[in-house]
Design an enzyme around this catalytic site. Structure first.
Site, mmCIF file in Angstrom:
data_model
loop_
_atom_site.group_PDB
_atom_site.id
_atom_site.type_symbol
_atom_site.label_atom_id
_atom_site.label_comp_id
_atom_site.label_asym_id
_atom_site.label_seq_id
_atom_site.Cartn_x
_atom_site.Cartn_y
_atom_site.Cartn_z
ATOM 1 N N ASP A 1 0.820 -1.214 0.000
ATOM 2 C CA ASP A 1 0.000 0.000 0.000
ATOM 3 C C ASP A 1 0.852 1.261 0.000
ATOM 4 O O ASP A 1 0.470 2.282 -0.578
ATOM 5 C CB ASP A 1 -0.931 0.002 1.218
ATOM 6 C CG ASP A 1 -2.066 -1.002 1.066
ATOM 7 O OD1 ASP A 1 -2.158 -1.630 -0.006
ATOM 8 O OD2 ASP A 1 -2.841 -1.164 2.033
ATOM 9 N N GLY A 2 2.008 1.200 0.661
ATOM 10 C CA GLY A 2 2.880 2.370 0.700
ATOM 11 C C GLY A 2 3.365 2.789 -0.680
ATOM 12 O O GLY A 2 3.535 3.980 -0.953
ATOM 13 N N ASN B 1 -4.528 9.161 1.753
ATOM 14 C CA ASN B 1 -4.831 8.466 3.012
ATOM 15 C C ASN B 1 -5.361 9.407 4.093
ATOM 16 O O ASN B 1 -6.514 9.336 4.467
ATOM 17 C CB ASN B 1 -3.584 7.745 3.527
ATOM 18 C CG ASN B 1 -3.730 6.251 3.507
ATOM 19 O OD1 ASN B 1 -4.639 5.708 2.896
ATOM 20 N ND2 ASN B 1 -2.832 5.558 4.188
ATOM 21 N N ASP B 2 -4.490 10.252 4.626
ATOM 22 C CA ASP B 2 -4.911 11.066 5.769
ATOM 23 C C ASP B 2 -3.991 12.256 6.006
ATOM 24 O O ASP B 2 -2.856 12.298 5.550
ATOM 25 C CB ASP B 2 -4.974 10.212 7.047
ATOM 26 C CG ASP B 2 -3.716 9.392 7.291
ATOM 27 O OD1 ASP B 2 -2.614 9.916 7.078
ATOM 28 O OD2 ASP B 2 -3.836 8.219 7.682
ATOM 29 N N ASP C 1 -3.652 13.375 21.888
ATOM 30 C CA ASP C 1 -2.318 13.265 21.311
ATOM 31 C C ASP C 1 -2.297 13.793 19.886
ATOM 32 O O ASP C 1 -1.235 14.097 19.343
ATOM 33 C CB ASP C 1 -1.856 11.802 21.318
ATOM 34 C CG ASP C 1 -1.304 11.376 22.672
ATOM 35 O OD1 ASP C 1 -1.225 12.218 23.573
ATOM 36 O OD2 ASP C 1 -0.956 10.181 22.822
#
Length: 327
Positions: free
Chosen positions: A109-110, A208-209, A238
């Site tokens: 996926d990376g 992704n994010d 966090d």
């Protein structure tokens, strides 16, 4: 416009498109010797005189003098490939994305995320072979790559459009003679109607994010969350993860967020180790413009990353702006 693109996405997923593929972009981990061997096999197959079409194959420029890839040996084996084996750089992906008709990734996926990162505006069709540790985005087995590629080029492909975010870093402008500033007032209050309080400082297309977290600071982050022209809440945690449907299986899932089908037009927001139980993961429409900011009175700065890249510190008063688009 948004509904038109979604309807197009549904139709593309149900019909087979025959693409005129001539120039193929090969992407793999250039530092992984095993994957370099597989990259050579695919390049050799594509460049072979046995193909009905003379494909031009682009590999990363670092492979030009790589012993495992052996570009000179490959060209000796296939003399006709002398002018058809070429090399890409990140700059060519950014400046000339139309050069490439088709992208093939070899990895996990990376590697797919890296393809999305390289093509920040226009992304060619991507076909991914699973050779990594995670395979949410890698659909095809490498062992059958000749059959898979032959079928894709000869019979056509079905296309799945994925939602990406455009994330923009907004830097706070210095104001002379003003000691106390309020981020909420500046972004959605009366001050937002006056002079601009923030300037854009770089935009990124995210598959992704976007994550804003405390970084190396020992204390938790204080983060203001806005949607369109409303202040949602102040998050003590966090950090916060703003994910696409594709990214719902990544950091979002680890932070307790929902799993989401990639065709859902939504934005997923999850706190990372929230200080209280009052903030729960939320799902928002992709038409909303989200803003994530660090208040001026925050005890520490926060750090932002975009698909795990371009990690940078965000002092108090600075914000990230995100909006969705299909691509």
């Amino acid at each position: 416009m948004a509904w038109g693109v979604r309807e197009l996405s549904k139709r593309l997923g149900s019909i087979r498109l025959k693409l005129k593929v001539r120039k193929i972009f090969l992407l793999t981990k250039a530092h992984d010797e095993t994957l370099i061997k597989y990259t050579r096999e695919v390049a050799q197959w594509l460049l072979s005189d046995a193909r009905n079409i003379s494909y031009t194959v682009y590999v990363e420029d670092t492979l030009e003098h790589n012993d495992s890839f052996d570009a000179k040996g490959l060209q000796s084996e296939i003399p006709s490939s002398q002018s058809r084996l070429r090399y890409w750089t990140s700059d060519s992906c950014r400046r000339q994305p139309h050069t490439f008709d088709f992208v093939i990734t070899l990895g996990g996926d990376g590697t797919v995320l890296y393809a999305s990162w390289l093509f920040q505006r226009i992304v060619p069709p991507v076909l991914s072979f699973a050779l990594g540790s995670l395979g949410f985005l890698t659909k095809f087995d490498y062992d059958s790559f000749p059959e898979t590629l032959s079928r894709a080029f000869n019979d056509g492909v079905t296309v799945s459009l994925r939602l990406r975010f455009e994330g923009t870093v907004m830097r706070s402008k210095t104001r002379d003679g003003q000691s106390q500033r309020d981020l909420v007032e500046e972004l959605i209050g009366e001050e937002s109607e006056g002079d601009r309080t923030h300037n854009p400082d770089g935009s990124y297309e995210i598959l992704n994010d976007i994550v804003v977290d405390r970084g190396p600071n020992p204390t938790m982050s204080s983060i203001e969350l806005f949607g369109d022209d409303e202040h949602f809440t102040t998050v003590q945690a966090d950090g916060i993860c703003v994910a696409t449907p594709t990214g719902s299986t990544a950091y979002n899932l680890a932070a307790g967020g929902s799993l989401c089908h990639p065709e859902n037009p939504v934005i997923l927001v999850s706190a990372i180790c929230a200080h209280t139980l009052s903030f729960r993961p939320i799902i928002l429409p992709d038409t909303m413009v989200l803003r994530v900011g660090v208040p001026y009175d925050a005890r520490t700065s926060s750090w932002a990353s975009f698909d795990g890249r371009e990690r940078q510190v965000n002092p108090s008063g600075e914000a990230q702006l995100g909006r969705g688009s299909l691509g």
